[in-house]
Design a protein around this motif. Structure first.
Motif, PDB file in Angstrom:
ATOM      1  N   ASN A   1       7.768 -33.729  32.252  1.00  0.00           N
ATOM      2  CA  ASN A   1       8.401 -35.027  32.476  1.00  0.00           C
ATOM      3  C   ASN A   1       7.659 -36.198  31.833  1.00  0.00           C
ATOM      4  OD1 ASN A   1      10.255 -33.612  34.109  1.00  0.00           O
ATOM      5  ND2 ASN A   1       8.970 -33.925  35.904  1.00  0.00           N
ATOM      6  N   GLN A   2       6.660 -35.901  30.973  1.00  0.00           N
ATOM      7  CA  GLN A   2       5.915 -36.983  30.336  1.00  0.00           C
ATOM      8  C   GLN A   2       5.759 -36.806  28.830  1.00  0.00           C
ATOM      9  OE1 GLN A   2       2.151 -38.018  32.231  1.00  0.00           O
ATOM     10  NE2 GLN A   2       2.893 -37.162  34.143  1.00  0.00           N
ATOM     11  N   PHE A   3       5.306 -35.623  28.396  1.00  0.00           N
ATOM     12  CA  PHE A   3       4.905 -35.488  26.990  1.00  0.00           C
ATOM     13  C   PHE A   3       4.887 -34.021  26.559  1.00  0.00           C
ATOM     14  CE2 PHE A   3       1.530 -35.189  23.711  1.00  0.00           C
ATOM     15  CZ  PHE A   3       2.034 -36.092  22.782  1.00  0.00           C
ATOM     16  N   ILE A   4       5.410 -33.774  25.361  1.00  0.00           N
ATOM     17  CA  ILE A   4       5.320 -32.458  24.727  1.00  0.00           C
ATOM     18  C   ILE A   4       4.818 -32.680  23.302  1.00  0.00           C
ATOM     19  CG2 ILE A   4       6.574 -30.429  23.871  1.00  0.00           C
ATOM     20  CD1 ILE A   4       8.677 -30.941  26.065  1.00  0.00           C
ATOM     21  N   SER A   5       3.839 -31.889  22.892  1.00  0.00           N
ATOM     22  CA  SER A   5       3.360 -31.928  21.515  1.00  0.00           C
ATOM     23  C   SER A   5       3.438 -30.526  20.935  1.00  0.00           C
ATOM     24  CB  SER A   5       1.915 -32.438  21.452  1.00  0.00           C
ATOM     25  OG  SER A   5       1.480 -32.489  20.103  1.00  0.00           O
ATOM     26  N   ILE A   6       4.128 -30.420  19.808  1.00  0.00           N
ATOM     27  CA  ILE A   6       4.303 -29.146  19.121  1.00  0.00           C
ATOM     28  C   ILE A   6       3.553 -29.220  17.795  1.00  0.00           C
ATOM     29  CG2 ILE A   6       5.986 -27.564  18.102  1.00  0.00           C
ATOM     30  CD1 ILE A   6       8.099 -29.059  19.939  1.00  0.00           C
ATOM     31  N   GLN A   7       2.706 -28.238  17.561  1.00  0.00           N
ATOM     32  CA  GLN A   7       1.987 -28.155  16.286  1.00  0.00           C
ATOM     33  C   GLN A   7       2.637 -27.048  15.462  1.00  0.00           C
ATOM     34  OE1 GLN A   7      -2.049 -26.776  16.581  1.00  0.00           O
ATOM     35  NE2 GLN A   7      -2.602 -27.702  14.620  1.00  0.00           N
ATOM     36  N   HIS A   8       3.185 -27.425  14.316  1.00  0.00           N
ATOM     37  CA  HIS A   8       3.803 -26.446  13.425  1.00  0.00           C
ATOM     38  C   HIS A   8       2.714 -25.859  12.537  1.00  0.00           C
ATOM     39  CE1 HIS A   8       7.685 -27.645  14.851  1.00  0.00           C
ATOM     40  NE2 HIS A   8       7.491 -28.896  14.482  1.00  0.00           N
ATOM     41  N   VAL A   9       2.553 -24.541  12.606  1.00  0.00           N
ATOM     42  CA  VAL A   9       1.442 -23.894  11.894  1.00  0.00           C
ATOM     43  C   VAL A   9       1.900 -23.040  10.721  1.00  0.00           C
ATOM     44  CG1 VAL A   9      -0.086 -23.947  13.894  1.00  0.00           C
ATOM     45  CG2 VAL A   9       1.367 -21.949  13.523  1.00  0.00           C
ATOM     46  N   GLY A  10       3.203 -22.829  10.578  1.00  0.00           N
ATOM     47  CA  GLY A  10       3.700 -22.024   9.478  1.00  0.00           C
ATOM     48  C   GLY A  10       5.205 -21.903   9.530  1.00  0.00           C
ATOM     49  N   ILE A  11       5.713 -21.017   8.678  1.00  0.00           N
ATOM     50  CA  ILE A  11       7.154 -20.798   8.658  1.00  0.00           C
ATOM     51  C   ILE A  11       7.460 -19.331   8.933  1.00  0.00           C
ATOM     52  CG2 ILE A  11       7.683 -22.742   7.140  1.00  0.00           C
ATOM     53  CD1 ILE A  11       7.925 -20.795   4.827  1.00  0.00           C
ATOM     54  N   LEU A  12       8.656 -19.098   9.401  1.00  0.00           N
ATOM     55  CA  LEU A  12       9.138 -17.753   9.702  1.00  0.00           C
ATOM     56  C   LEU A  12      10.188 -17.413   8.655  1.00  0.00           C
ATOM     57  CD1 LEU A  12       8.753 -15.573  11.918  1.00  0.00           C
ATOM     58  CD2 LEU A  12      10.752 -16.544  13.055  1.00  0.00           C
TER      59      LEU A  12
ATOM     60  N   LEU B   1       1.671 -18.192   7.195  1.00  0.00           N
ATOM     61  CA  LEU B   1       0.780 -19.205   7.767  1.00  0.00           C
ATOM     62  C   LEU B   1      -0.051 -19.942   6.728  1.00  0.00           C
ATOM     63  CD1 LEU B   1      -0.376 -17.158  10.888  1.00  0.00           C
ATOM     64  CD2 LEU B   1       1.532 -18.762  10.702  1.00  0.00           C
ATOM     65  N   ASP B   2      -0.002 -19.486   5.474  1.00  0.00           N
ATOM     66  CA  ASP B   2      -0.695 -20.208   4.412  1.00  0.00           C
ATOM     67  C   ASP B   2       0.004 -19.934   3.088  1.00  0.00           C
ATOM     68  OD1 ASP B   2      -1.579 -17.627   3.662  1.00  0.00           O
ATOM     69  OD2 ASP B   2      -3.460 -17.881   4.721  1.00  0.00           O
ATOM     70  N   GLY B   3      -0.412 -20.668   2.067  1.00  0.00           N
ATOM     71  CA  GLY B   3       0.205 -20.521   0.761  1.00  0.00           C
ATOM     72  C   GLY B   3       1.145 -21.665   0.444  1.00  0.00           C
ATOM     73  N   PRO B   4       1.752 -21.614  -0.731  1.00  0.00           N
ATOM     74  CA  PRO B   4       2.579 -22.729  -1.197  1.00  0.00           C
ATOM     75  C   PRO B   4       3.794 -23.031  -0.324  1.00  0.00           C
ATOM     76  CG  PRO B   4       2.726 -20.844  -2.712  1.00  0.00           C
ATOM     77  CD  PRO B   4       1.655 -20.537  -1.708  1.00  0.00           C
TER      78      PRO B   4
ATOM     79  N   TRP C   1       3.595 -28.454   5.629  1.00  0.00           N
ATOM     80  CA  TRP C   1       4.117 -28.209   6.974  1.00  0.00           C
ATOM     81  C   TRP C   1       3.009 -27.817   7.928  1.00  0.00           C
ATOM     82  CZ3 TRP C   1       8.395 -30.126   8.396  1.00  0.00           C
ATOM     83  CH2 TRP C   1       9.518 -30.115   7.600  1.00  0.00           C
ATOM     84  N   GLY C   2       2.050 -27.036   7.430  1.00  0.00           N
ATOM     85  CA  GLY C   2       0.992 -26.546   8.304  1.00  0.00           C
ATOM     86  C   GLY C   2       0.323 -27.682   9.057  1.00  0.00           C
ATOM     87  N   ASP C   3       0.219 -27.534  10.339  1.00  0.00           N
ATOM     88  CA  ASP C   3      -0.417 -28.506  11.227  1.00  0.00           C
ATOM     89  C   ASP C   3       0.367 -29.806  11.405  1.00  0.00           C
ATOM     90  OD1 ASP C   3      -2.484 -26.746  11.841  1.00  0.00           O
ATOM     91  OD2 ASP C   3      -3.673 -27.415  10.128  1.00  0.00           O
ATOM     92  N   ALA C   4       1.635 -29.806  11.015  1.00  0.00           N
ATOM     93  CA  ALA C   4       2.473 -30.974  11.294  1.00  0.00           C
ATOM     94  C   ALA C   4       2.717 -31.040  12.798  1.00  0.00           C
ATOM     95  CB  ALA C   4       3.802 -30.862  10.544  1.00  0.00           C
ATOM     96  N   LEU C   5       2.763 -32.244  13.330  1.00  0.00           N
ATOM     97  CA  LEU C   5       3.009 -32.430  14.763  1.00  0.00           C
ATOM     98  C   LEU C   5       4.406 -32.987  15.002  1.00  0.00           C
ATOM     99  CD1 LEU C   5      -0.367 -33.993  15.961  1.00  0.00           C
ATOM    100  CD2 LEU C   5       0.451 -31.657  16.352  1.00  0.00           C
ATOM    101  N   GLU C   6       4.971 -32.590  16.117  1.00  0.00           N
ATOM    102  CA  GLU C   6       6.244 -33.113  16.600  1.00  0.00           C
ATOM    103  C   GLU C   6       6.010 -33.444  18.072  1.00  0.00           C
ATOM    104  OE1 GLU C   6      10.725 -31.294  17.017  1.00  0.00           O
ATOM    105  OE2 GLU C   6       9.534 -30.732  15.267  1.00  0.00           O
ATOM    106  N   ASN C   7       6.063 -34.727  18.403  1.00  0.00           N
ATOM    107  CA  ASN C   7       5.727 -35.176  19.751  1.00  0.00           C
ATOM    108  C   ASN C   7       6.926 -35.824  20.429  1.00  0.00           C
ATOM    109  OD1 ASN C   7       2.981 -34.446  19.470  1.00  0.00           O
ATOM    110  ND2 ASN C   7       2.575 -36.343  18.377  1.00  0.00           N
ATOM    111  N   TYR C   8       7.055 -35.548  21.725  1.00  0.00           N
ATOM    112  CA  TYR C   8       8.121 -36.109  22.543  1.00  0.00           C
ATOM    113  C   TYR C   8       7.484 -36.804  23.741  1.00  0.00           C
ATOM    114  CZ  TYR C   8      10.971 -32.792  19.946  1.00  0.00           C
ATOM    115  OH  TYR C   8      11.592 -32.091  18.945  1.00  0.00           O
ATOM    116  N   ALA C   9       7.844 -38.066  23.947  1.00  0.00           N
ATOM    117  CA  ALA C   9       7.377 -38.807  25.118  1.00  0.00           C
ATOM    118  C   ALA C   9       8.592 -39.186  25.958  1.00  0.00           C
ATOM    119  CB  ALA C   9       6.620 -40.057  24.690  1.00  0.00           C
ATOM    120  N   PHE C  10       8.430 -39.100  27.279  1.00  0.00           N
ATOM    121  CA  PHE C  10       9.496 -39.383  28.231  1.00  0.00           C
ATOM    122  C   PHE C  10       9.004 -40.465  29.190  1.00  0.00           C
ATOM    123  CE2 PHE C  10       9.470 -34.969  26.978  1.00  0.00           C
ATOM    124  CZ  PHE C  10      10.791 -34.654  26.720  1.00  0.00           C
ATOM    125  N   VAL C  11       9.745 -41.565  29.290  1.00  0.00           N
ATOM    126  CA  VAL C  11       9.379 -42.645  30.202  1.00  0.00           C
ATOM    127  C   VAL C  11      10.632 -43.083  30.948  1.00  0.00           C
ATOM    128  CG1 VAL C  11       8.468 -44.988  30.412  1.00  0.00           C
ATOM    129  CG2 VAL C  11       7.524 -43.439  28.680  1.00  0.00           C
TER     130      VAL C  11
END
Length: 149
Positions: A74-85, A92-95, A100-110
């Motif tokens: 109910n407050q915060f979610i942080s997702i760290q993208h580490v690779g692709i499927l 998890l590595d390479g071109p 994308w590696g280590d990109a963050l996607e954050n959600y805040a709820f107020v």
């Protein structure tokens, strides 16, 4: 890497908005704006691996390999993208992963007086900024509709 920001106000309690956002049936509805077959595999617990997946025009599974960096209900979610499927293969590595590696996607709820503000902040490659600028508002509108019923 470019940082993008989106937000919406939803006339619903924060607990309902948070639950609607991550519960699989409703997650699949609001994220259909990004991909009609959008879903996830895994859990939203802090430290857990989670796959955000969809299918391409040929029906092949693909998506992001991610880790839940933080989840405060109910407050915060942080997702760290580490690779692709790619199908069932994690890259998890390479071109393919560069940018994308280590990109963050954050959600805040107020919540304030029964209105919940959902704020999204995400890192993306410059090439995808226009796509997200067009798609995130649609996705958040669907989430809003789901929560306000």
């Amino acid at each position: 890497m470019k940082k993008l920001h989106y937000s919406t106000e939803i006339k619903a309690p924060v607990a309902k908005v948070y639950a609607t956002m991550i519960a699989k049936p409703t997650y699949e509805q609001w994220t259909a704006a990004f991909n009609p077959g959008s879903t996830y595999e895994g859990s939203w617990n802090k430290g857990d691996k989670i796959y955000f997946v969809g299918t391409d025009e040929n029906g092949k599974k693909g998506g992001m390999v991610s880790r839940i960096a933080e989840n405060i209900p109910n407050q915060f979610i942080s997702i760290q993208h580490v690779g692709i499927l790619d199908g069932d293969k994690e890259i998890l590595d390479g071109p393919e992963v560069e940018g994308w590696g280590d990109a963050l996607e954050n959600y805040a709820f107020v919540e304030n007086n029964g209105i919940t503000t959902v704020s999204v902040e995400m890192d993306t490659k410059e090439d995808y900024a226009d796509y997200f600028d067009g798609t995130w508002p649609k996705a958040l509108e669907i989430l809003k509709d789901l929560c306000e019923v």
